[in-house]
Design an enzyme around this catalytic site. Sequence first.
Site, PDB file in Angstrom:
ATOM      1  N   TYR A 141       0.819  -1.215   0.000  1.00 17.94           N
ATOM      2  CA  TYR A 141       0.000   0.000   0.000  1.00 17.94           C
ATOM      3  C   TYR A 141       0.852   1.263   0.000  1.00 17.94           C
ATOM      4  CZ  TYR A 141      -4.509  -2.271   1.055  1.00 17.94           C
ATOM      5  OH  TYR A 141      -5.667  -2.994   1.013  1.00 17.94           O
ATOM      6  N   LYS A 188       3.923 -15.402   1.791  1.00 19.79           N
ATOM      7  CA  LYS A 188       4.055 -16.054   0.479  1.00 19.79           C
ATOM      8  C   LYS A 188       5.548 -16.245   0.270  1.00 19.79           C
ATOM      9  CE  LYS A 188       2.268 -17.531  -3.459  1.00 19.79           C
ATOM     10  NZ  LYS A 188       1.359 -18.690  -3.593  1.00 19.79           N
ATOM     11  N   ASP A 220      -2.263 -18.457   0.171  1.00 19.66           N
ATOM     12  CA  ASP A 220      -3.288 -19.140  -0.628  1.00 19.66           C
ATOM     13  C   ASP A 220      -3.914 -20.282   0.158  1.00 19.66           C
ATOM     14  OD1 ASP A 220      -0.785 -20.322  -0.796  1.00 19.66           O
ATOM     15  OD2 ASP A 220      -0.840 -20.712  -2.945  1.00 19.66           O
ATOM     16  N   ASP A 244      -5.978  -7.497   4.514  1.00 15.07           N
ATOM     17  CA  ASP A 244      -7.191  -6.871   3.974  1.00 15.07           C
ATOM     18  C   ASP A 244      -8.084  -7.933   3.339  1.00 15.07           C
ATOM     19  OD1 ASP A 244      -8.899  -4.740   3.038  1.00 15.07           O
ATOM     20  OD2 ASP A 244      -8.007  -5.011   1.062  1.00 15.07           O
ATOM     21  N   ASP A 248     -11.817  -9.774   4.975  1.00 11.82           N
ATOM     22  CA  ASP A 248     -13.120  -9.738   4.285  1.00 11.82           C
ATOM     23  C   ASP A 248     -13.643 -11.163   4.085  1.00 11.82           C
ATOM     24  OD1 ASP A 248     -13.068  -6.916   3.941  1.00 11.82           O
ATOM     25  OD2 ASP A 248     -14.008  -7.101   1.971  1.00 11.82           O
TER      26      ASP A 248
HETATM   27  C1  IPM Z   1     -10.191  -1.449   4.498  1.00 13.03           C
HETATM   28  C2  IPM Z   1     -10.309  -0.895   3.105  1.00 13.03           C
HETATM   29  C3  IPM Z   1      -9.132   0.021   2.812  1.00 13.03           C
HETATM   30  C4  IPM Z   1      -7.880  -0.848   2.817  1.00 13.03           C
HETATM   31  C5  IPM Z   1      -9.185   0.853   1.534  1.00 13.03           C
HETATM   32  C6  IPM Z   1     -10.477   1.585   1.390  1.00 13.03           C
HETATM   33  C7  IPM Z   1      -8.034   1.792   1.462  1.00 13.03           C
HETATM   34  O1  IPM Z   1     -10.433  -1.928   2.170  1.00 13.03           O
HETATM   35  O2  IPM Z   1     -10.129  -0.667   5.445  1.00 13.03           O
HETATM   36  O3  IPM Z   1     -10.179  -2.684   4.660  1.00 13.03           O
HETATM   37  O4  IPM Z   1      -7.587  -1.527   1.815  1.00 13.03           O
HETATM   38  O5  IPM Z   1      -7.188  -0.862   3.850  1.00 13.03           O
HETATM   39 MN    MN Z   2     -10.720  -3.875   3.079  1.00 10.23          MN
END
Ligand code: IPM
Ligand code: MN
Length: 361
Positions: A141, A188, A220, A244, A248
């Site tokens: 990032y 990885k 993975d 990240d 999710d």
């Molecule tokens: C999160 C989001 C952010 C990230 C984006 C919006 C920059 O996906 O907070 O998980 O990737 O960290």
């Molecule tokens: Mn995110």
Amino acid sequence: MQAKIITLPGDGIGPEVVTEAVRVLEQVAARFGHTWTFEEAQIGGCAIDVTGTSLPDETIRVCETADAVLLGAVGGLKWSDPTAAVRPEQGLLQLRQHFDLFANLRPVKAYPALAQHAPLRADLLQNVDILFVRELTSGIYFGERAEQGDGDRAWDTMAYTTGQVERIARVAFEAAQRRRGKLASVDKANVLAVMRLWRRTVNEVSADYPDVALEHVLVDACAMHLLRNPGRFDVVLAGNLFGDILSDEASVLAGSLGMLPSASVSTSRFGLYEPIHGSAPDIAGQNIANPTGTILSAAMLLRHSLGLDAEADAVEDAVDNVLAAGARTADLVGPDDTPIGTTAFTDRVLEHLSVPIGQVD
Ligand code: IPM
Ligand code: MN
Ligand code: NAD
């Protein structure tokens, strides 16, 4: 106690869910005898519209005066043109970097009350209680990049120093010591040099934590294990990008992306608290978003930045009770359930929170 909390509602459903979390914090203040001062500031697309930048100086300034910051979400179609010079997401990354919030804590637990309509079998969800420790201010990032590419080529760089890995690893090992003593470090290392440095550094740090059982899991395979046998995980340590994505994915274990909170912290008590989801443009403005991730982020704020464990427990218990009693927002319902709206769901949380101290449970 007194505390100053900055709210950054942001875009899409951000303002809707932050409004609800503030109501919960106000109820906590009333019940436990605290005084919060709230101040709202801008970030993301709405800030671009007004100021031309996604993180105005004024927002940084007010956050610097605060004990903690509660954020909704940033982003949306309106600001998603790939050629745009400023993007909402940049503001969030700058905010994390400005306050050196290198540790993003994302707890994931499965709720028995939600098992019935979970996409995964109920037996797989038993004993799911995972803490993701995501490195938040380095990695790909923040690496060198060609912002628009050079015509037919673009790049981002995933770089870590041993110091950056060491400090996030220590956060993860210490969390594991307080929990069930297990740490899975995600990398990885079979392909990426930066991930071999990651693994080597985590191994070196592990010498200071002989009571923590460390395993290395390739990212993975980790993505698979999280769905195949999530109960095997206690603390999961990952870099910025992998953390990240995996968190999710892991939100499915909790029933919905709308359920997961997070705390972005550094070495002081100050922290930025944000649900892990985004601005959900597809459901914005309809009072149907699930406010739980933001409400539980407020609980993390109470615990980490303000040191108020009983108050944080009360909020988490209220959410547990509301779900156990059958309240469901639209993202959590099965075909036979009737969902309730964002505000109505929070009303139920407030009802549970208003029970006088000593009579809870
Ligand atoms: C999160 C989001 C952010 C990230 C984006 C919006 C920059 O996906 O907070 O998980 O990737 O960290
Ligand atoms: Mn995110
Ligand atoms: P998203 O997380 O906004 O939504 C993904 C899906 O989950 C959508 O179907 C959405 O309706 C649903 N969802 C998310 N939160 C929910 C909630 N609280 N209740 C019910 N359903 C919920 O991800 P996306 O659609 O890929 O991204 C939309 C925008 O959000 C993008 O601009 C992205 O950059 C941004 N984003 C911001 C943050 C943040 O501010 N921390 C995090 C992730 C994405």
